[in-house]
Scaffold this motif. Structure first.
Motif, PDB file in Angstrom:
ATOM      1  N   UNK A  80      25.154  53.821  33.659  1.00 40.77           N
ATOM      2  CA  UNK A  80      23.996  54.286  32.557  1.00 40.77           C
ATOM      3  C   UNK A  80      23.720  54.383  31.521  1.00 40.77           C
ATOM      4  N   UNK A  81      24.833  55.255  31.077  1.00 42.46           N
ATOM      5  CA  UNK A  81      24.939  55.418  29.519  1.00 42.46           C
ATOM      6  C   UNK A  81      24.743  54.537  28.672  1.00 42.46           C
ATOM      7  N   UNK A  82      25.679  52.822  29.058  1.00 36.91           N
ATOM      8  CA  UNK A  82      25.942  52.289  28.554  1.00 36.91           C
ATOM      9  C   UNK A  82      24.615  50.947  28.558  1.00 36.91           C
ATOM     10  N   UNK A  83      23.619  50.917  29.860  1.00 38.79           N
ATOM     11  CA  UNK A  83      22.659  50.235  30.009  1.00 38.79           C
ATOM     12  C   UNK A  83      21.461  51.149  28.519  1.00 38.79           C
ATOM     13  N   UNK A  84      21.969  52.566  28.924  1.00 40.00           N
ATOM     14  CA  UNK A  84      20.829  53.257  27.861  1.00 40.00           C
ATOM     15  C   UNK A  84      20.688  52.612  26.585  1.00 40.00           C
TER      16      UNK A  84
ATOM     17  N   UNK B 102      13.630  52.252  33.395  1.00 44.23           N
ATOM     18  CA  UNK B 102      13.652  52.786  34.752  1.00 44.23           C
ATOM     19  C   UNK B 102      14.885  52.958  35.671  1.00 44.23           C
ATOM     20  N   UNK B 103      15.886  51.750  35.360  1.00 41.76           N
ATOM     21  CA  UNK B 103      16.725  51.679  36.355  1.00 41.76           C
ATOM     22  C   UNK B 103      18.177  52.576  35.599  1.00 41.76           C
ATOM     23  N   UNK B 104      17.656  52.837  34.651  1.00 44.23           N
ATOM     24  CA  UNK B 104      18.573  53.818  34.157  1.00 44.23           C
ATOM     25  C   UNK B 104      18.737  54.852  34.610  1.00 44.23           C
ATOM     26  N   UNK B 105      17.229  55.525  34.959  1.00 44.48           N
ATOM     27  CA  UNK B 105      17.193  57.102  35.102  1.00 44.48           C
ATOM     28  C   UNK B 105      17.950  56.920  36.936  1.00 44.48           C
TER      29      UNK B 105
ATOM     30  N   UNK C  23      35.454  57.229  29.175  1.00 43.49           N
ATOM     31  CA  UNK C  23      36.027  55.745  29.134  1.00 43.49           C
ATOM     32  C   UNK C  23      35.491  54.674  28.891  1.00 43.49           C
ATOM     33  N   UNK C  24      34.326  54.654  30.129  1.00 41.88           N
ATOM     34  CA  UNK C  24      33.480  53.726  29.965  1.00 41.88           C
ATOM     35  C   UNK C  24      32.514  53.356  29.427  1.00 41.88           C
ATOM     36  N   UNK C  25      31.539  54.583  29.084  1.00 43.99           N
ATOM     37  CA  UNK C  25      30.955  54.467  27.365  1.00 43.99           C
ATOM     38  C   UNK C  25      32.154  54.111  26.432  1.00 43.99           C
ATOM     39  N   UNK C  26      32.855  55.484  26.225  1.00 45.02           N
ATOM     40  CA  UNK C  26      33.349  54.186  24.572  1.00 45.02           C
ATOM     41  C   UNK C  26      34.242  53.415  24.518  1.00 45.02           C
ATOM     42  N   UNK C  27      35.110  52.995  25.713  1.00 46.70           N
ATOM     43  CA  UNK C  27      35.774  51.987  25.535  1.00 46.70           C
ATOM     44  C   UNK C  27      36.121  50.787  26.495  1.00 46.70           C
ATOM     45  N   UNK C  28      36.546  51.331  27.909  1.00 43.80           N
ATOM     46  CA  UNK C  28      36.423  49.952  29.010  1.00 43.80           C
ATOM     47  C   UNK C  28      36.253  50.082  30.910  1.00 43.80           C
ATOM     48  N   UNK C  29      35.810  49.695  31.158  1.00 45.84           N
ATOM     49  CA  UNK C  29      34.935  49.939  32.654  1.00 45.84           C
ATOM     50  C   UNK C  29      36.297  49.863  33.224  1.00 45.84           C
ATOM     51  N   UNK C  30      37.528  48.433  33.271  1.00 54.36           N
ATOM     52  CA  UNK C  30      38.554  48.728  33.835  1.00 54.36           C
ATOM     53  C   UNK C  30      39.431  49.668  33.448  1.00 54.36           C
ATOM     54  N   UNK C  31      39.983  49.789  31.848  1.00 53.20           N
ATOM     55  CA  UNK C  31      40.503  51.434  31.477  1.00 53.20           C
ATOM     56  C   UNK C  31      39.473  52.626  32.226  1.00 53.20           C
ATOM     57  N   UNK C  32      38.394  52.782  32.386  1.00 53.19           N
ATOM     58  CA  UNK C  32      38.542  54.356  32.999  1.00 53.19           C
ATOM     59  C   UNK C  32      38.595  54.530  34.318  1.00 53.19           C
TER      60      UNK C  32
END
Length: 661
Positions: A234-238, A465-468, A496-505
């Motif tokens: 959600x933060x990545x989408x934001x 709205x989806x992010x919220x 980690x999802x926001x700063x790097x990578x989803x798989x790593x997170x």
């Protein structure tokens, strides 16, 4: 600045609106309804799909509470005697159901009003999602370093095949930010042609993983990791949507400037229409339920922006007029690009060496995000069905393979657009994903100039709205109420999802959670002492034998603590170790028991092991080598639990698990 629009374009826009309304306001308006977007104060419609049909699905609609996806309605049985299970925030609440894809093999009986409403609902949901796909596909194309048309056609091809062969209705696939970030370096170093080969190889890897049913490993992802995943995405989408409110200098537009006023106003108008106006209208006007709030909000906001000549940035402004010129000339060519195919023919191994690391990472990232999205929809679309992880991996693989063979960049399921689909009624049929691809393809070819006039901020408003609603706000209130480790994992995976990578997170979060669980379990093993009367098979009755009653699991993490519980030197010649309240889990546990018995045996003392299962006793006999073991297994009865020890069977000469006797 102002935008001059010719009367011809006005007529074309009006014709398109009439076409959309004629499709969505079909004479089956009372057969289905669309819930509002997943927002906090959105209210579900008073009448739901099939509620008035004699032969349709009967039930009532209740709002799900306690989830981050508020305003979602789900069906519950009319049988008041059946207790309703509490909904889960993230995890699926539907178990042991047939695959959602089974319905795709049935013949569509459009003479049945209930089925007609179901499929029209899915089709209109696909139309709504197709509009939301455009800015994302264009943005991710820029991230990957390719022409926006490549991202758009990737969405069409991937979305179509992933929906057709995927594991759950409602999932929407497209070029994604997570995958685009992975392949951006490959594009920069070897050109866009290599992205197609990378996407095709990633698709083959996903098909192989699906065939081997590796997707079931997603069940090992703990709940805190799921919450962190949702919050991070959600933060990545934001972050992606906020970029649409910045000017050429990279700073946010001033609300006092003409462009800033129009930009913020258009976004707020769309959000108000989707969140308040259209849901309220749907409660009062029955035919209005046929139009998804997202679709209606974007169409109305676009019309107002064009009529009032607001200086807002459109899709054509962002991607270029060439992208939205339309016509058959912009159709993708089938086959791998020559810039990749030529070097592959000359040096196949070297070419594979270049793209393989990127393909493996892309396949892993895409599969993880798609499977987590599948689990998410399983939890919020309570339709008595559960998605298939195996089919979803295969579907994503086929989509990426087809995308690569048409010069695309590959991608995966998108959580935001999938939620829009579910909230617009697309969770009832795979037609929502298929129709999304078809509508988007028709829009690119036939209505590209009109599609290009949609304000980007209008679509960004929908995504905000989806992010919220996607962010798990309830997780902020869990601090101090859940174990500190779980709270830390939620924050860690989000970061980690926001700063790097989803798989790593997900990998880091799962490993951290597993280690924390193992540590906690390792500290629970304990012992209580007692005296018991013992009648061993090999000797006379022994009164008042010292007994160690083991409590807690015995595995690699607790073996050291287990060994420290005994006082070998001070103990009498005969000792009983009772495993009634313990379980032996692995080879480390077997070795710990055997070594303890050897310690007693070295001092000419005898150990009696009570209440071990028969299979564990057999495996323990294999561990001891040479001579008689310094222990004796006693009191194995039919009431004794029989369980397999987690161990490599080859080490014990394939000892079979036998029943206790």
């Amino acid at each position: 600045m102002t935008i001059n629009v010719s009367s011809r374009r006005h007529r074309r826009l009006c014709n398109l609106l009439i076409l959309l309304l004629s499709l969505t306001l079909a004479p089956s308006g009372k057969c289905f309804a669309h819930p509002a977007l997943p927002i906090s104060n959105a209210r579900p419609p008073k009448k739901r799909f099939g509620a008035e049909m004699g032969g349709g699905a009967k039930g009532k609609s209740t709002a799900i509470s306690g989830t981050p996806f508020r305003g979602i309605s789900r069906r519950v049985t009319n049988d008041d005697s059946t207790a309703e299970a509490p909904p889960s925030q993230i995890e699926s609440i539907v178990a042991n159901a047939k695959s959602i894809s089974a319905s795709m093999g049935m013949k569509m009986d459009l003479t049945n009003k209930t089925l007609r409403g179901k499929y029209l609902t899915a089709i209109t949901a696909g139309l709504a999602v197709s509009l939301a796909m455009v800015p994302e596909a264009v943005s991710f194309s820029f991230v990957a370093g390719v022409n926006p048309l490549v991202g758009l056609w990737t969405t069409v091809v991937l979305g179509f095949f992933a929906a057709m062969f995927g594991g759950r209705a409602g999932i929407q696939s497209s070029a994604s930010g997570a995958c685009s970030v992975v392949v951006a370096a490959l594009c920069a170093s070897h050109g866009a042609g290599y992205l197609a080969g990378c996407a095709a190889l990633a698709g083959l890897l996903q098909i192989a993983s699906g065939t081997l049913d590796l997707g079931k490993l997603i069940r090992l992802v703990p709940h805190p990791v799921m919450v962190g995943f949702v919050n991070g995405l959600s933060l990545v989408m934001l972050k992606a949507q906020l970029s649409h409110f910045k000017g050429a200098a990279g700073t946010f537009l001033s609300p006092l400037s003409a462009e800033g006023t129009a930009t913020y106003g258009c976004a707020l108008l769309t959000m108000a229409l989707v969140r308040f106006v259209i849901p309220s209208l749907q409660e009062k006007v029955e035919p209005a339920k046929a139009v998804p709030p997202t679709l209606g909000g974007v169409v109305i906001a676009t019309s107002i922006a064009r009529l009032l000549k607001w200086p807002v940035r459109t899709l054509a402004d962002a991607a270029g007029a060439e992208t939205f010129r339309g016509g058959l000339s912009i159709l993708p060519k089938i086959g791998l690009p020559a810039s990749f195919w030529t070097p592959f023919q000359k040096a196949p191994l070297e070419t594979l060496r270049i793209i393989l690391p990127y393909a493996v990472t892309m396949a892993a990232v895409g599969s993880i995000e798609s499977l987590l999205t599948l689990q998410l929809l399983d939890g919020i679309v309570d339709d008595g069905k559960r998605g298939s992880t195996k089919k979803e991996c295969i579907g994503q693989g086929i989509g990426n393979l087809a995308s690569g063979l048409t010069g695309g960049i590959g991608g995966c399921a998108l959580i935001g657009q999938s939620l829009i689909s579910a909230q617009s009624g697309g969770g009832v049929s795979k037609l929502s994903g298929i129709s999304m691809a078809i509508f988007l393809a028709l829009g690119i070819v036939s209505f590209a100039p009109l599609l290009g006039q949609i304000p980007i901020v209008s679509l960004a408003g929908v995504m905000l709205l989806v992010c919220q609603s996607t962010f798990s706000w309830g997780s902020l209130r869990l601090v101090g109420k859940i174990p500190n480790l779980d709270a830390f994992i939620i924050a860690l995976v989000t970061y980690v999802t926001v700063e790097d990578d989803l798989a790593k997170a997900v990998l880091i979060g799962t490993i951290t959670s597993a280690l924390g669980f193992a540590w906690k379990q390792s500290t629970t093993i304990s012992v209580t002492l007692s005296q018991t009367k013992l009648t061993p098979p090999s000797g006379p009755t022994l009164p008042n034998v010292k007994t160690y009653n083991i409590n807690g699991p015995l595995f690699f993490g607790s073996t050291q603590r287990f060994s420290e519980l005994f006082r070998v030197k001070e103990d009498p010649d005969d000792v009983v170790i009772d495993f009634t309240h313990s379980r032996v889990y692995d080879h480390s546990a077997l070795e710990a028991i055997n070594n303890l018995a050897l310690r007693y045996g070295s001092m000419n003392k005898r150990v009696y092991l009570r209440r071990l299962s028969s299979d564990c006793a057999k495996l323990l006999a294999k561990v001891h080598k040479g001579g008689l073991p310094p222990y004796e297994v006693i009191e194995i009865s039919s009431a004794d639990p029989v369980y397999g020890v987690v161990e490599d069977a080859a080490l014990y000469e394939n000892v079979s698990v036998g029943q206790a006797s």
